[in-house]
Design a protein around this motif. Structure first.
Motif, mmCIF file in Angstrom:
data_model
loop_
_atom_site.group_PDB
_atom_site.id
_atom_site.type_symbol
_atom_site.label_atom_id
_atom_site.label_comp_id
_atom_site.label_asym_id
_atom_site.label_seq_id
_atom_site.Cartn_x
_atom_site.Cartn_y
_atom_site.Cartn_z
ATOM 1 N N LEU A 50 0.822 -1.209 0.000
ATOM 2 C CA LEU A 50 0.000 0.000 0.000
ATOM 3 C C LEU A 50 0.855 1.258 0.000
ATOM 4 C CD1 LEU A 50 -2.772 -1.115 2.529
ATOM 5 C CD2 LEU A 50 -3.027 -0.817 0.060
ATOM 6 N N THR A 51 1.986 1.193 0.662
ATOM 7 C CA THR A 51 2.909 2.341 0.678
ATOM 8 C C THR A 51 3.533 2.544 -0.699
ATOM 9 O OG1 THR A 51 3.381 1.977 3.022
ATOM 10 C CG2 THR A 51 4.939 3.325 1.790
ATOM 11 N N GLU A 52 3.904 1.466 -1.345
ATOM 12 C CA GLU A 52 4.462 1.559 -2.698
ATOM 13 C C GLU A 52 3.461 2.196 -3.657
ATOM 14 O OE1 GLU A 52 5.635 -2.295 -3.964
ATOM 15 O OE2 GLU A 52 7.207 -2.531 -2.441
ATOM 16 N N CYS A 53 2.169 1.942 -3.446
ATOM 17 C CA CYS A 53 1.124 2.473 -4.311
ATOM 18 C C CYS A 53 0.715 3.893 -3.933
ATOM 19 C CB CYS A 53 -0.111 1.573 -4.267
ATOM 20 S SG CYS A 53 0.170 -0.095 -4.903
ATOM 21 N N GLY A 54 1.220 4.387 -2.799
ATOM 22 C CA GLY A 54 0.875 5.726 -2.356
ATOM 23 C C GLY A 54 -0.409 5.804 -1.562
ATOM 24 N N LEU A 55 -1.023 4.644 -1.293
ATOM 25 C CA LEU A 55 -2.265 4.637 -0.525
ATOM 26 C C LEU A 55 -1.988 4.808 0.968
ATOM 27 C CD1 LEU A 55 -4.168 1.773 -2.376
ATOM 28 C CD2 LEU A 55 -4.170 4.224 -2.845
ATOM 29 N N LEU A 56 -0.800 4.428 1.396
ATOM 30 C CA LEU A 56 -0.307 4.723 2.740
ATOM 31 C C LEU A 56 1.025 5.448 2.608
ATOM 32 C CD1 LEU A 56 -0.908 1.434 4.823
ATOM 33 C CD2 LEU A 56 -2.236 3.552 4.885
ATOM 34 N N GLU A 57 1.373 6.199 3.626
ATOM 35 C CA GLU A 57 2.668 6.869 3.688
ATOM 36 C C GLU A 57 3.276 6.608 5.065
ATOM 37 O OE1 GLU A 57 1.971 10.964 2.836
ATOM 38 O OE2 GLU A 57 1.372 10.616 0.745
ATOM 39 N N LEU A 68 -1.747 10.449 0.296
ATOM 40 C CA LEU A 68 -2.442 11.434 -0.528
ATOM 41 C C LEU A 68 -3.092 10.789 -1.749
ATOM 42 C CD1 LEU A 68 -3.065 14.439 -0.911
ATOM 43 C CD2 LEU A 68 -0.917 14.648 -2.184
ATOM 44 N N ARG A 69 -2.483 9.732 -2.263
ATOM 45 C CA ARG A 69 -3.026 9.071 -3.448
ATOM 46 C C ARG A 69 -4.423 8.514 -3.176
ATOM 47 N NH1 ARG A 69 -4.020 9.303 -8.498
ATOM 48 N NH2 ARG A 69 -4.099 7.302 -9.581
ATOM 49 N N LEU A 70 -4.656 8.035 -1.967
ATOM 50 C CA LEU A 70 -5.968 7.507 -1.624
ATOM 51 C C LEU A 70 -7.009 8.613 -1.671
ATOM 52 C CD1 LEU A 70 -7.602 5.060 -0.712
ATOM 53 C CD2 LEU A 70 -7.057 5.661 1.644
ATOM 54 N N TRP A 71 -6.651 9.790 -1.173
ATOM 55 C CA TRP A 71 -7.577 10.921 -1.218
ATOM 56 C C TRP A 71 -7.855 11.326 -2.656
ATOM 57 C CZ3 TRP A 71 -7.039 15.854 -3.197
ATOM 58 C CH2 TRP A 71 -8.053 16.751 -2.864
ATOM 59 N N GLU A 72 -6.832 11.313 -3.504
ATOM 60 C CA GLU A 72 -7.010 11.679 -4.912
ATOM 61 C C GLU A 72 -7.989 10.743 -5.600
ATOM 62 O OE1 GLU A 72 -2.545 13.514 -5.785
ATOM 63 O OE2 GLU A 72 -3.011 11.443 -6.282
ATOM 64 N N ILE A 73 -7.879 9.460 -5.300
ATOM 65 C CA ILE A 73 -8.789 8.485 -5.913
ATOM 66 C C ILE A 73 -10.198 8.648 -5.360
ATOM 67 C CG2 ILE A 73 -9.287 6.021 -6.126
ATOM 68 C CD1 ILE A 73 -6.246 5.543 -6.031
ATOM 69 N N GLY A 80 -19.986 11.697 -4.758
ATOM 70 C CA GLY A 80 -19.541 12.796 -3.930
ATOM 71 C C GLY A 80 -19.050 13.996 -4.719
ATOM 72 N N LEU A 81 -18.185 13.746 -5.706
ATOM 73 C CA LEU A 81 -17.534 14.835 -6.423
ATOM 74 C C LEU A 81 -18.513 15.684 -7.225
ATOM 75 C CD1 LEU A 81 -14.937 16.257 -7.276
ATOM 76 C CD2 LEU A 81 -14.757 14.634 -9.168
ATOM 77 N N GLY A 82 -19.286 15.049 -8.125
ATOM 78 C CA GLY A 82 -20.209 15.814 -8.943
ATOM 79 C C GLY A 82 -21.242 16.531 -8.111
ATOM 80 N N LEU A 83 -21.772 15.854 -7.122
ATOM 81 C CA LEU A 83 -22.767 16.458 -6.240
ATOM 82 C C LEU A 83 -22.177 17.635 -5.485
ATOM 83 C CD1 LEU A 83 -25.553 16.376 -4.857
ATOM 84 C CD2 LEU A 83 -24.562 14.761 -3.212
ATOM 85 N N ARG A 84 -20.980 17.467 -4.987
ATOM 86 C CA ARG A 84 -20.325 18.537 -4.233
ATOM 87 C C ARG A 84 -20.123 19.775 -5.104
ATOM 88 N NH1 ARG A 84 -15.159 20.159 -4.146
ATOM 89 N NH2 ARG A 84 -14.383 21.218 -2.276
ATOM 90 N N GLU A 85 -19.659 19.588 -6.321
ATOM 91 C CA GLU A 85 -19.402 20.729 -7.205
ATOM 92 C C GLU A 85 -20.688 21.476 -7.534
ATOM 93 O OE1 GLU A 85 -17.393 18.961 -10.496
ATOM 94 O OE2 GLU A 85 -15.417 19.127 -9.565
ATOM 95 N N VAL A 86 -21.779 20.731 -7.730
ATOM 96 C CA VAL A 86 -23.062 21.373 -8.023
ATOM 97 C C VAL A 86 -23.591 22.103 -6.792
ATOM 98 C CG1 VAL A 86 -25.491 20.894 -8.538
ATOM 99 C CG2 VAL A 86 -23.700 19.782 -9.867
#
Length: 252
Positions: A50-57, A68-73, A80-86
């Motif tokens: 998970l650390t290699e994938c950036g999902l954990l640091e 940070l990669r987990l947050w980006e995904i 969440g995203l589309g609704l939040r932007e609207v």
């Protein structure tokens, strides 16, 4: 590796990620293993991947935290995203008027998930957080989501032990059924000191183009600073604005 072995590995990796929370933002490998019930060697291997994938640091002391990669995904999740932007422009308008907590949430299973919140420096403290889950029954936002949920979801929630947060929290299923009926009749919900003794919240449904309730928007103020009847028109106006932007032509 077989399909079942892949599934087991994914489930175990998910358990590692789910071990983190608001009060557990950083954990050592030993703490992760203890929290998940995984053998230390398994936790070490999965945490490494998970650390290699950036999902954990890992920090300088070797402890793990969410990457940070987990947050980006996660930020790409369409619910969440589309609704939040609207919703944000309407939430900002509601915040500008109230200077209090304005929240947006969706239902996921038998819980609510908060996807956005605006709060001022002097706003009343709340127990919810963006990305956090909360029971449906005590909050105004959750009651809106529950009131318009399918009957089997309502029955599943009301059949569970219902947590009490304050002496005013309604936990009786019969009383909650009446409250949910009132929410559907009025088009908005209220929570008066049922999550914390210093807060009052009002929420209204957000509808998609097909008329289904896909989210709820709420405002949380200090108890005694305003009445539910005074807040309801503003919250409903925000909810209607979001709904129209989602293609709904309904009034609530």
């Amino acid at each position: 590796m077989t399909r079942s072995a892949h599934g087991l590995a994914i489930r175990r990796a998910t358990r590692l990620l789910e071990a983190f929370g608001p009060d557990r933002r950083t954990m050592t490998l030993t703490q992760l293993a203890h929290r998940t019930g995984l053998p230390l060697t398994t936790a070490h291997r999965l945490a490494g991947v998970l650390t290699e994938c950036g999902l954990l640091e890992r920090d300088d002391a070797g402890a793990y935290h969410v990457g940070l990669r987990l947050w980006e995904i996660a930020a790409l999740a369409p619910r969440g995203l589309g609704l939040r932007e609207v919703a944000l422009p309407f939430m900002e308008d509601l915040y500008a008027v109230t200077q209090e907590n304005v929240q947006l949430g969706i239902r996921d299973g038998l819980e609510s998930v908060f996807v956005e919140r605006l709060a001022g420096r002097l706003a009343v403290p709340v127990l919810t957080r963006v990305g956090g889950r909360f029971p449906l029954h005590p909050t105004a936002l959750g009651r809106v989501l529950l009131a318009y949920a399918p009957p089997d979801v309502q029955e599943a929630v009301l059949a569970r032990p219902l947590a009490s947060f304050t002496p005013r929290t309604v936990t009786d299923p019969r009383a909650l059924r009446k409250i949910l009926a009132e929410v559907r009749s009025l088009g908005w919900a209220v929570n008066d000191r049922q999550v914390t003794m210093d807060s009052l919240s009002v929420a209204a449904p957000v509808r998609a183009g097909d008329g289904s309730v896909v989210a709820a928007v709420s405002v949380v103020v200090s108890a005694g600073s305003a009445t539910a009847n005074a807040l309801a028109p503003m919250v409903r106006a925000a909810a209607r604005g979001i709904s129209r932007s989602l293609g709904s032509d309904t009034s609530d």
